[in-house]
Design an enzyme around this catalytic site. Structure first.
Site, PDB file in Angstrom:
ATOM      1  N   LYS A  68       0.846  -1.320  -0.008  1.00 14.24           N
ATOM      2  CA  LYS A  68      -0.033  -0.086   0.015  1.00 14.24           C
ATOM      3  C   LYS A  68       0.836   1.295   0.024  1.00 14.24           C
ATOM      4  O   LYS A  68       1.697   1.387   0.739  1.00 14.24           O
ATOM      5  CB  LYS A  68      -1.086  -0.053   1.285  1.00 14.24           C
ATOM      6  CG  LYS A  68      -1.678   1.247   1.408  1.00 14.24           C
ATOM      7  CD  LYS A  68      -3.066   0.774   0.670  1.00 14.24           C
ATOM      8  CE  LYS A  68      -4.081   2.096   0.370  1.00 14.24           C
ATOM      9  NZ  LYS A  68      -3.808   2.897  -0.629  1.00 14.24           N
ATOM     10  N   LYS A  92       4.823   2.413   8.650  1.00 13.10           N
ATOM     11  CA  LYS A  92       3.647   3.147   9.068  1.00 13.10           C
ATOM     12  C   LYS A  92       2.260   2.174   9.238  1.00 13.10           C
ATOM     13  O   LYS A  92       1.715   2.315  10.044  1.00 13.10           O
ATOM     14  CB  LYS A  92       3.215   4.148   7.950  1.00 13.10           C
ATOM     15  CG  LYS A  92       2.212   5.333   8.120  1.00 13.10           C
ATOM     16  CD  LYS A  92       2.112   6.269   7.195  1.00 13.10           C
ATOM     17  CE  LYS A  92       3.336   6.770   6.808  1.00 13.10           C
ATOM     18  NZ  LYS A  92       3.029   7.931   5.629  1.00 13.10           N
ATOM     19  N   LYS A 104       5.301   2.352  -2.684  1.00 14.68           N
ATOM     20  CA  LYS A 104       5.442   3.858  -3.032  1.00 14.68           C
ATOM     21  C   LYS A 104       5.695   3.829  -4.584  1.00 14.68           C
ATOM     22  O   LYS A 104       6.353   2.961  -5.123  1.00 14.68           O
ATOM     23  CB  LYS A 104       6.282   4.566  -2.437  1.00 14.68           C
ATOM     24  CG  LYS A 104       5.748   6.278  -2.498  1.00 14.68           C
ATOM     25  CD  LYS A 104       4.877   6.305  -1.459  1.00 14.68           C
ATOM     26  CE  LYS A 104       4.176   7.835  -1.250  1.00 14.68           C
ATOM     27  NZ  LYS A 104       3.617   8.262  -0.097  1.00 14.68           N
ATOM     28  N   THR A 188      -5.866  12.467   6.494  1.00 12.59           N
ATOM     29  CA  THR A 188      -4.214  12.610   6.887  1.00 12.59           C
ATOM     30  C   THR A 188      -4.240  13.758   7.903  1.00 12.59           C
ATOM     31  O   THR A 188      -3.654  13.711   9.034  1.00 12.59           O
ATOM     32  CB  THR A 188      -3.360  12.748   5.822  1.00 12.59           C
ATOM     33  OG1 THR A 188      -3.501  11.952   4.783  1.00 12.59           O
ATOM     34  CG2 THR A 188      -1.995  12.864   6.215  1.00 12.59           C
ATOM     35  N   ASN A 219      -2.638  19.279   0.527  1.00  9.48           N
ATOM     36  CA  ASN A 219      -3.603  18.418   0.925  1.00  9.48           C
ATOM     37  C   ASN A 219      -3.245  18.405   2.497  1.00  9.48           C
ATOM     38  O   ASN A 219      -4.233  18.828   3.349  1.00  9.48           O
ATOM     39  CB  ASN A 219      -3.996  17.085   0.371  1.00  9.48           C
ATOM     40  CG  ASN A 219      -4.726  16.224   0.800  1.00  9.48           C
ATOM     41  OD1 ASN A 219      -4.367  15.536   2.077  1.00  9.48           O
ATOM     42  ND2 ASN A 219      -5.782  15.840   0.577  1.00  9.48           N
ATOM     43  N   SER A 358      -7.419   5.356   3.631  1.00  9.83           N
ATOM     44  CA  SER A 358      -7.251   4.743   2.585  1.00  9.83           C
ATOM     45  C   SER A 358      -7.625   3.131   2.751  1.00  9.83           C
ATOM     46  O   SER A 358      -8.538   2.455   1.956  1.00  9.83           O
ATOM     47  CB  SER A 358      -5.688   4.571   2.015  1.00  9.83           C
ATOM     48  OG  SER A 358      -5.644   5.755   1.256  1.00  9.83           O
TER      49      SER A 358
HETATM   50  P1  NAD Z   1       0.468  18.316  -2.069  1.00 12.46           P
HETATM   51  O1  NAD Z   1       0.830  18.112  -3.568  1.00 12.46           O
HETATM   52  O2  NAD Z   1      -1.062  18.196  -1.842  1.00 12.46           O
HETATM   53  O3  NAD Z   1       1.152  19.587  -1.331  1.00 12.46           O
HETATM   54  C1  NAD Z   1       2.572  19.369  -1.381  1.00 12.46           C
HETATM   55  C2  NAD Z   1       2.657  21.081  -0.772  1.00 12.46           C
HETATM   56  O4  NAD Z   1       4.043  21.419  -0.689  1.00 12.46           O
HETATM   57  C3  NAD Z   1       2.318  22.261  -1.623  1.00 12.46           C
HETATM   58  O5  NAD Z   1       1.716  23.342  -0.751  1.00 12.46           O
HETATM   59  C4  NAD Z   1       3.691  22.515  -2.194  1.00 12.46           C
HETATM   60  O6  NAD Z   1       3.633  24.198  -2.603  1.00 12.46           O
HETATM   61  C5  NAD Z   1       4.444  22.354  -0.888  1.00 12.46           C
HETATM   62  N1  NAD Z   1       6.016  22.553  -1.290  1.00 12.46           N
HETATM   63  C6  NAD Z   1       6.622  21.754  -2.298  1.00 12.46           C
HETATM   64  N2  NAD Z   1       8.035  21.718  -2.215  1.00 12.46           N
HETATM   65  C7  NAD Z   1       8.028  22.567  -1.172  1.00 12.46           C
HETATM   66  C8  NAD Z   1       9.197  23.080  -0.597  1.00 12.46           C
HETATM   67  N3  NAD Z   1      10.254  23.004  -1.074  1.00 12.46           N
HETATM   68  N4  NAD Z   1       9.101  24.019   0.471  1.00 12.46           N
HETATM   69  C9  NAD Z   1       7.893  24.186   1.005  1.00 12.46           C
HETATM   70  N5  NAD Z   1       6.826  23.730   0.482  1.00 12.46           N
HETATM   71  C10 NAD Z   1       6.775  23.118  -0.679  1.00 12.46           C
HETATM   72  O7  NAD Z   1       0.958  17.217  -1.204  1.00 12.46           O
HETATM   73  P2  NAD Z   1       0.535  16.396   0.106  1.00 12.46           P
HETATM   74  O8  NAD Z   1      -0.384  15.299  -0.176  1.00 12.46           O
HETATM   75  O9  NAD Z   1      -0.139  17.478   1.195  1.00 12.46           O
HETATM   76  O10 NAD Z   1       1.937  15.835   0.781  1.00 12.46           O
HETATM   77  C11 NAD Z   1       2.854  16.469   1.555  1.00 12.46           C
HETATM   78  C12 NAD Z   1       3.514  15.574   2.406  1.00 12.46           C
HETATM   79  O11 NAD Z   1       2.557  14.716   3.196  1.00 12.46           O
HETATM   80  C13 NAD Z   1       4.313  14.704   1.565  1.00 12.46           C
HETATM   81  O12 NAD Z   1       5.653  14.522   2.428  1.00 12.46           O
HETATM   82  C14 NAD Z   1       3.589  13.492   1.583  1.00 12.46           C
HETATM   83  O13 NAD Z   1       4.329  12.273   1.349  1.00 12.46           O
HETATM   84  C15 NAD Z   1       2.806  13.411   2.816  1.00 12.46           C
HETATM   85  N6  NAD Z   1       1.588  12.717   3.067  1.00 12.46           N
HETATM   86  C16 NAD Z   1       0.453  12.864   2.309  1.00 12.46           C
HETATM   87  C17 NAD Z   1      -0.556  12.081   2.479  1.00 12.46           C
HETATM   88  C18 NAD Z   1      -1.703  12.381   1.607  1.00 12.46           C
HETATM   89  O14 NAD Z   1      -2.800  11.874   2.081  1.00 12.46           O
HETATM   90  N7  NAD Z   1      -1.915  13.014   0.886  1.00 12.46           N
HETATM   91  C19 NAD Z   1      -0.449  11.174   3.201  1.00 12.46           C
HETATM   92  C20 NAD Z   1       0.625  10.900   4.318  1.00 12.46           C
HETATM   93  C21 NAD Z   1       1.655  11.711   3.876  1.00 12.46           C
END
Ligand code: NAD
Length: 420
Positions: A68, A92, A104, A188, A219, A358
């Site tokens: 997953k 996790k 992943k 999340t 997100n 999920s």
């Molecule tokens: P997303 O694409 O929705 O948002 C990413 C955000 O990070 C955006 O606002 C972008 O502008 C910003 N960003 C990108 N590069 C950056 C930088 N160098 N400095 C500062 N900000 C920056 O992604 P997301 O889904 O919110 O994921 C964010 C983190 O959370 C990732 O590490 C991801 O692996 C983790 N995560 C996401 C989920 C999920 O359900 N979406 C679940 C667990 C973990």
């Protein structure tokens, strides 16, 4: 210090394995992913030419259930990053005790530079290329950085077309109309907020006086800031890839107002925002590195890996770090923060609400039912809190940081499933 996230992941694994006295043969197996897949995806561009993109899937370990893990669309995606992210998914899912292994995927692409049609062809191409190795009982992808429900919708449609039957359980994080879960979009963040509320109690903080800084406004970052603001916390700084904003008078900023302003510049076909948090005029502009060292109570990295490193860990001015991003703290920084008595709530628990949501979506699709948002929240909270309490107890018992506590908990469960 290496900035290779897989080296970070292995350092974390070895630290917990030594505390746990993990059997050498288990450790050897966990040092490498079970399978890595790299595909070349031909995409017909709008100008009629074909461009090749590299797509990845790392199936790290499935001792506890089907693989997953999310799919990331980002120019920096490479095999080592995907391996690290797949490893963290393995830990996790075991930390929160859901019956999945870890994987992943990703594509090395700047998705904002594609048209919607090109993005759709790329997404369908990834699902087509990976079809032989993914599926509801094999490996179930979900959204990650720069992927979203629309993209999951294209992918599940492509998968179902090849399978010759509707297969909603093949992907999670889908739109509601295609079998998505009510509450998955912010699960999340919601899971993280349940954990933050427990941490705040442990540290004897008062929510209305607790200053929060969030890096990343996608997100995870946006919904976390939104939920904390609604619960009365003070949001004093926010950022995205283009920079950050800091409250001038210490007043809390409303993440919905910031999001509205960011969106005023428009969206690329409903998927990506043209604006930035820096479009908000009433705040002081700061860089992402200034944001990380801003004085606050809770620092929440919610963007990418390796943001807190040996170079800035001594200047972190938070009482606690809650890792909503995957891998934002490098091992050297972990040691510094531990010595400085700044607890770091690790990614493998803090952001596990996403994969737990999920899991609920997958169950819902398998049982051909529809869950209410209330049911999702009711199931999510006790699961997150039980894992938090287990992690806290183990880290106290072994006198180790919270990350090592979570890894010890997870590794015990993985070793048990591996029959050792
Ligand atoms: P997303 O694409 O929705 O948002 C990413 C955000 O990070 C955006 O606002 C972008 O502008 C910003 N960003 C990108 N590069 C950056 C930088 N160098 N400095 C500062 N900000 C920056 O992604 P997301 O889904 O919110 O994921 C964010 C983190 O959370 C990732 O590490 C991801 O692996 C983790 N995560 C996401 C989920 C999920 O359900 N979406 C679940 C667990 C973990």
């Amino acid at each position: 210090m290496s900035t290779n996230p897989f080296a970070t992941a292995l350092a974390q694994l070895h630290r917990a394995a030594s505390i746990l006295h993990l059997k050498r043969d288990i450790l050897t197996q966990l040092e490498k992913p079970m399978r890595t897949v790299e595909i070349n995806i031909p995409v017909r561009m709008d100008n009629g030419r074909t461009r090749m993109f590299t797509g990845y899937r790392v199936q790290y370990n499935n001792a506890r259930g089907p693989f997953k893990g999310g799919i990331r669309f980002h120019p920096a995606v490479n095999m080592d990053e995907v391996k690290a992210l797949g490893f963290w998914m393995t830990i996790k899912c075991a930390t929160v005790g859901i019956p999945f292994g870890g994987s992943k995927g990703g594509v090395a692409v700047h998705p904002q530079k594609l048209s919607t049609k090109e993005l759709e062809r790329l997404s369908r191409g990834w699902a087509r290329g990976m079809y032989p190795v993914i599926g509801p009982d094999k490996d179930v992808p979900a959204p990650d950085v720069y992927t979203n429900p629309t993209i999951m919708g294209w992918m599940v449609d492509e998968y179902s077309n090849i399978a010759g039957k509707k297969t909603p359980a093949a992907f999670t994080g889908k739109p509601l109309a295609l079998g998505g879960l009510r509450g998955r979009e912010d699960s999340t963040a919601q899971g993280g907020v349940f954990i933050i509320q427990e941490v705040v109690k442990k540290l004897h903080l008062v929510p209305s006086q607790t200053r929060v800084v969030v890096q990343g406004f996608g997100n995870v970052g946006y919904h976390t800031a939104r939920l904390l603001y609604a619960a009365g916390y003070k949001i004093v700084a926010l950022s995205d890839s283009r920079g950050g904003i800091l409250s001038i008078n210490g007043q809390s900023m409303d993440p919905d107002v910031v999001m509205k302003t960011k969106r005023e510049k428009g969206m690329i076909d409903g998927c990506y925002c043209l604006g930035t948090v820096c479009d908000c005029v009433n705040f002081k502009k700061i860089t992402n590195s200034e944001l990380l060292t801003t004085s606050c109570d809770i620092l929440i990295p919610a963007a990418l890996e390796h943001q807190i490193t040996g170079a800035n860990a001594r200047r972190i001015k938070a009482k606690v770090v809650v890792e909503m991003a995957n891998g934002p703290t490098a091992p050297g920084a972990d040691a510094i923060l531990y010595r400085r008595r700044i607890p770091v709530v690790p990614d493998v628990l803090a952001n596990a609400g996403g994969v737990t949501g999920s899991y609920f979506e997958w169950v819902q699709n398998k049982e051909k039912s529809r869950w209410s948002q209330a049911k999702t929240l009711k199931k999510l909270r006790p699961l997150m809190l039980a894992s938090f309490n287990d992690m806290w107890r183990i880290s106290r018992k072994h006198k180790v940081d919270l990350r090592t506590g979570a890894y010890v908990l997870a590794l015990k469960r993985i070793a048990l499933a591996m029959g050792k």
